[in-house]
Design a protein around this motif. Structure first.
Motif, mmCIF file in Angstrom:
data_model
loop_
_atom_site.group_PDB
_atom_site.id
_atom_site.type_symbol
_atom_site.label_atom_id
_atom_site.label_comp_id
_atom_site.label_asym_id
_atom_site.label_seq_id
_atom_site.Cartn_x
_atom_site.Cartn_y
_atom_site.Cartn_z
ATOM 1 N N GLY A 168 -31.392 43.129 42.898
ATOM 2 C CA GLY A 168 -32.085 43.729 44.035
ATOM 3 C C GLY A 168 -32.700 42.722 44.978
ATOM 4 O O GLY A 168 -33.355 43.094 45.955
ATOM 5 N N ALA A 169 -32.476 41.422 44.711
ATOM 6 C CA ALA A 169 -33.040 40.390 45.596
ATOM 7 C C ALA A 169 -32.330 40.393 46.952
ATOM 8 O O ALA A 169 -32.941 40.117 47.983
ATOM 9 N N ILE A 170 -31.032 40.687 46.951
ATOM 10 C CA ILE A 170 -30.260 40.757 48.200
ATOM 11 C C ILE A 170 -30.181 42.214 48.633
ATOM 12 O O ILE A 170 -29.549 43.043 47.972
ATOM 13 N N THR A 171 -30.833 42.536 49.730
ATOM 14 C CA THR A 171 -30.790 43.893 50.290
ATOM 15 C C THR A 171 -30.298 43.910 51.726
ATOM 16 O O THR A 171 -29.878 44.947 52.229
ATOM 17 N N ASN A 172 -30.388 42.762 52.414
ATOM 18 C CA ASN A 172 -30.000 42.631 53.827
ATOM 19 C C ASN A 172 -30.870 43.469 54.774
ATOM 20 O O ASN A 172 -30.531 43.633 55.941
ATOM 21 N N LYS A 173 -31.990 43.989 54.267
ATOM 22 C CA LYS A 173 -32.852 44.845 55.088
ATOM 23 C C LYS A 173 -33.513 44.092 56.237
ATOM 24 O O LYS A 173 -33.763 44.655 57.299
ATOM 25 N N LYS A 174 -33.841 42.806 55.995
ATOM 26 C CA LYS A 174 -34.605 42.062 56.991
ATOM 27 C C LYS A 174 -33.725 41.270 57.943
ATOM 28 O O LYS A 174 -34.224 40.533 58.791
ATOM 29 N N LYS A 175 -32.415 41.394 57.804
ATOM 30 C CA LYS A 175 -31.522 40.669 58.707
ATOM 31 C C LYS A 175 -31.704 41.169 60.136
ATOM 32 O O LYS A 175 -31.870 42.370 60.375
ATOM 33 N N THR A 176 -31.644 40.240 61.064
ATOM 34 C CA THR A 176 -31.769 40.603 62.482
ATOM 35 C C THR A 176 -30.412 40.602 63.188
ATOM 36 O O THR A 176 -30.337 40.843 64.383
ATOM 37 N N PHE A 177 -29.347 40.324 62.436
ATOM 38 C CA PHE A 177 -27.978 40.371 62.954
ATOM 39 C C PHE A 177 -27.137 41.041 61.871
ATOM 40 O O PHE A 177 -27.105 40.571 60.734
ATOM 41 N N HIS A 178 -26.507 42.137 62.190
ATOM 42 C CA HIS A 178 -25.815 42.959 61.201
ATOM 43 C C HIS A 178 -26.761 43.364 60.055
ATOM 44 O O HIS A 178 -26.475 43.105 58.878
ATOM 45 N N PRO A 179 -27.885 43.972 60.377
ATOM 46 C CA PRO A 179 -28.812 44.375 59.311
ATOM 47 C C PRO A 179 -28.141 45.340 58.340
ATOM 48 O O PRO A 179 -27.317 46.175 58.730
ATOM 49 N N GLY A 180 -28.491 45.180 57.068
ATOM 50 C CA GLY A 180 -27.943 46.043 56.030
ATOM 51 C C GLY A 180 -26.586 45.640 55.516
ATOM 52 O O GLY A 180 -26.056 46.276 54.596
ATOM 53 N N LYS A 181 -25.997 44.590 56.091
ATOM 54 C CA LYS A 181 -24.643 44.185 55.716
ATOM 55 C C LYS A 181 -24.598 42.714 55.299
ATOM 56 O O LYS A 181 -25.263 41.862 55.896
ATOM 57 N N ILE A 182 -23.793 42.446 54.289
ATOM 58 C CA ILE A 182 -23.401 41.067 54.004
ATOM 59 C C ILE A 182 -22.261 40.733 54.956
ATOM 60 O O ILE A 182 -21.282 41.487 55.061
ATOM 61 N N VAL A 183 -22.376 39.611 55.647
ATOM 62 C CA VAL A 183 -21.349 39.179 56.604
ATOM 63 C C VAL A 183 -20.710 37.899 56.092
ATOM 64 O O VAL A 183 -21.410 36.938 55.740
ATOM 65 N N THR A 184 -19.384 37.884 56.050
ATOM 66 C CA THR A 184 -18.683 36.713 55.534
ATOM 67 C C THR A 184 -17.288 36.657 56.146
ATOM 68 O O THR A 184 -16.902 37.528 56.936
ATOM 69 N N SER A 185 -16.509 35.613 55.768
ATOM 70 C CA SER A 185 -15.130 35.529 56.272
ATOM 71 C C SER A 185 -14.117 35.317 55.155
ATOM 72 O O SER A 185 -12.933 35.593 55.340
ATOM 73 N N PHE A 186 -14.541 34.816 53.990
ATOM 74 C CA PHE A 186 -13.608 34.726 52.866
ATOM 75 C C PHE A 186 -14.379 34.677 51.550
ATOM 76 O O PHE A 186 -15.571 34.386 51.523
#
Length: 613
Positions: free
Chosen positions: A246-264
């Motif tokens: 539960g440490a990774i929630t992406n709630k506080k992201k200010t770019f694509h909040p709520g999502k993990i963003v990656t490319s590979f």
């Protein structure tokens, strides 16, 4: 709806000798498709195979195919490609990961064909590039011909990972596993690096990291953090534990909040199953994920990257060992740049202090001959080794050298200080190199939360020269009088240097600091001086006026008492002005006893360290 697949490749209609062909990389190389080309390569020669990191059987780079293929890689990985580059049979092209797509689109490296590994089409005809969107999507969009390996083991990933079957000119069907890379075991050195890096990560931060032991160790120590986010060019198995905790929630992201963003993604089957049809994890091309201005849209962006060596000015070598090219630029500069302009961002370079069984220091007076700088000295904010955190932002060359010597392996520190005198201005009085306090253990930095504020307790060291000077000039006359028994007017850099250059194996000096970004402020200092003639030591403290009454002196005293006991010192003494009642109270709370003094203006106190009390 019935989906008709493209025909099997007729290579003579797709490419010709001398063509430039892109090959999908990382864990998703289309091996069966490459073999299909080899099996039908009669009459072909000098095909340029362009790719990123390619894991597994990179057969096109083998000596036996030198007339058929010439590899051109943006990132050297694996023994076959590395050997080909070393022998001149393959090329290495250094380029920022964010800019590779531009080489395809502007014609610098125009592509005749792109060979990619994709999932079977869905009911609407869309195939996913799966675990390797990175530069594959850009290659698909720019190549004249697209040849696909339709593979049911390729996960269907969310984001911009889809190409329509109508965009594919030819294909084969092959059920082929993605290359799996297990998380390497974490050794004691990596464990300590991970602990130090985790201290730089605050709740709500967004992270970027690479592959290997250091990211794994760091993420292990972030499992108790809150609301972390991920915006990273790659994912590994290391995210699974903090995601599950539960440490990774992406709630506080200010770019694509709520999502993990990656490319590979590169990892085990467990990772590939995690990303399959997971709407919370989105894959985008590297030109988007690695674009520094996009990275910077994440507040509190923490970029964690590694290096092969770092010189004493902060220059980072990451793709070569001397004249031998080892890996590539990759996304390091993209994320270091993005994090450095992010609000609250922190670019971090983390590496072991030594190589080759502790025979070579990775912290060097100058970069090795033939090696190239990947990340400039102006970009790096922090360098972390198993010996601590060096803070470089806004530091002079002298201050940088001292910070980096402090986190070098102890057996190289004296030589580094000697070498740096030959190249950079280090004054004659800078005579001592940093030493650790062994009794504090492997981690010399201790996090303290005092009345809701975060501070750190650690050994005082030569890099604190200017900070101690600022600390001195922050004191009121009354504080100086109580501490020194007179009113000193000046704290020269030379005198400050003498006070922070402590042989911590005999004496001990600790400080409590507040770190806000790269700004470090000393708020309290405690030390003892060892007297070998009677195996005793004398303790003294001073605290910034704004922090007095918060227990900082008591914390420093208790830590020094513990160090002194572990060293077998018999007694700890203290000499305090009689009118300094708060300081007397601190010593007496620690069980110091007053001794008879002939001078009523001074109080002499003693603590028997050999007592069981």
């Amino acid at each position: 709806m019935s989906i008709t697949l493209p025909p099997s490749p007729d290579w003579s209609k797709l490419i010709k000798s001398g063509s430039r062909v892109f090959v999908g990389g990382n864990a998703s190389v289309p091996y069966a498709l490459v073999q299909h080309l080899i099996d039908h390569s009669a009459g072909f020669s000098d095909i340029e195979m362009v790719h990123m990191l390619t894991l597994g059987d990179t057969r096109w780079a083998k000596e036996e195919y030198r007339a058929l293929f010439k590899a051109n890689t943006f990132f050297i990985g694996g023994p076959v490609v590395r050997k080909a580059v070393d022998e001149g049979r393959a090329d290495y092209t250094p380029v920022f990961l964010s800019e590779i797509s531009g080489l395809f689109s502007d014609g610098t490296l125009s592509l005749d064909a792109a060979m990619v590994n994709v999932s079977p089409p869905d009911e609407f005809g869309y195939c996913s590039l799966g675990a390797s969107v990175d530069i594959c999507m850009s290659a698909v969009r720019q190549a004249k011909k697209v040849i696909a390996q339709i593979n049911p083991q390729v996960p269907r990933t969310a984001g911009h990972s889809y190409i329509h079957v109508s965009e594919i000119h030819a294909c084969i069907e092959a059920d082929e596993s993605l290359i799996e890379v297990e998380t390497p075991p974490i050794d004691s050195v990596t464990e300590r690096i991970g602990q130090y890096v985790s201290m730089l990560v605050e709740d709500g931060a967004t992270l970027q990291f690479g592959i290997g032991k250091i990211p794994s160790a760091t993420l292990k120590y972030l499992c108790n953090h809150k609301d972390l986010g991920i915006h990273s060019e790659m994912l590994t198995d290391a995210i699974i534990e903090p995601l599950s905790s539960g440490a990774i929630t992406n709630k506080k992201k200010t770019f694509h909040p709520g999502k993990i963003v990656t490319s590979f993604g590169i990892g085990s089957r467990k990772l590939y199953d995690l990303i399959d049809a997971n709407p919370h994890i989105e894959f985008y091309p590297s030109s988007y994920v690695n674009k520094p201005t996009n990275i910077a849209k994440n507040d509190n962006m923490i970029a964690i990257n590694s290096a092969l060596e770092v010189d004493l000015t902060g220059q980072v070598v990451a793709d070569s060992l001397g004249y031998d090219f080892y890996s590539g630029i990759g996304g390091q500069v993209d994320f270091v740049s993005g994090a450095s302009i992010s609000k609250g961002g922190k670019p971090i370079i983390a590496l072991p202090s030594t190589a080759k069984n502790e025979t070579v220091s990775r912290i060097t007076p100058c970069i090795s001959e033939g090696a190239g700088v990947v990340t400039s000295r102006g970009n790096v904010h922090y360098v972390v080794t198993e010996y601590g955190i060096a803070s470089l932002k806004g530091k002079s060359i002298r201050e940088r050298a001292l910070e980096l010597i402090r986190v070098a392996h102890p057996k190289f520190r004296a030589k580094l200080l000697e070498d740096v005198r030959q190249n950079y201005w280090v004054p004659h009085y800078q005579a001592k190199y940093p030493t650790d306090i062994p009794e504090l253990g492997a981690i010399q930095l201790k996090k303290l939360v005092i009345q809701g504020e975060t501070f750190y307790m650690r050994p005082l060291n030569p890099a604190d020269e200017r900070r101690l000077q600022e600390f001195f000039y922050s004191h009121t006359k009354e504080t100086l009088r109580l501490r020194y028994n007179y009113d000193p007017k000046q704290m020269s850099r030379e005198k400050s240097c003498n006070l922070v250059s402590v042989d911590q194996s005999s004496d001990a000096a600790l400080c409590i600091v507040r770190q806000e970004g790269s700004r470090i402020t000393i708020h309290a200092v405690g030390r003892f001086y060892y007297n070998p003639s009677d195996n005793s030591c004398e303790a003294a403290f001073v605290t910034r006026e704004t922090q007095q009454g918060k227990g900082m002196a008591s914390r420093l005293l208790n830590q020094l008492i513990d160090v002194a006991k572990k060293r077998g010192i018999a007694r700890m003494m203290a000499y305090v002005r009689a009118d300094n009642k708060p300081m007397i109270a601190i010593f007496e709370q620690a069980n110091f006893k007053r001794l008879h003094s002939s001078d009523p203006s001074d109080v002499e106190l003693e603590l028997n360290l050999e007592s069981d009390e």
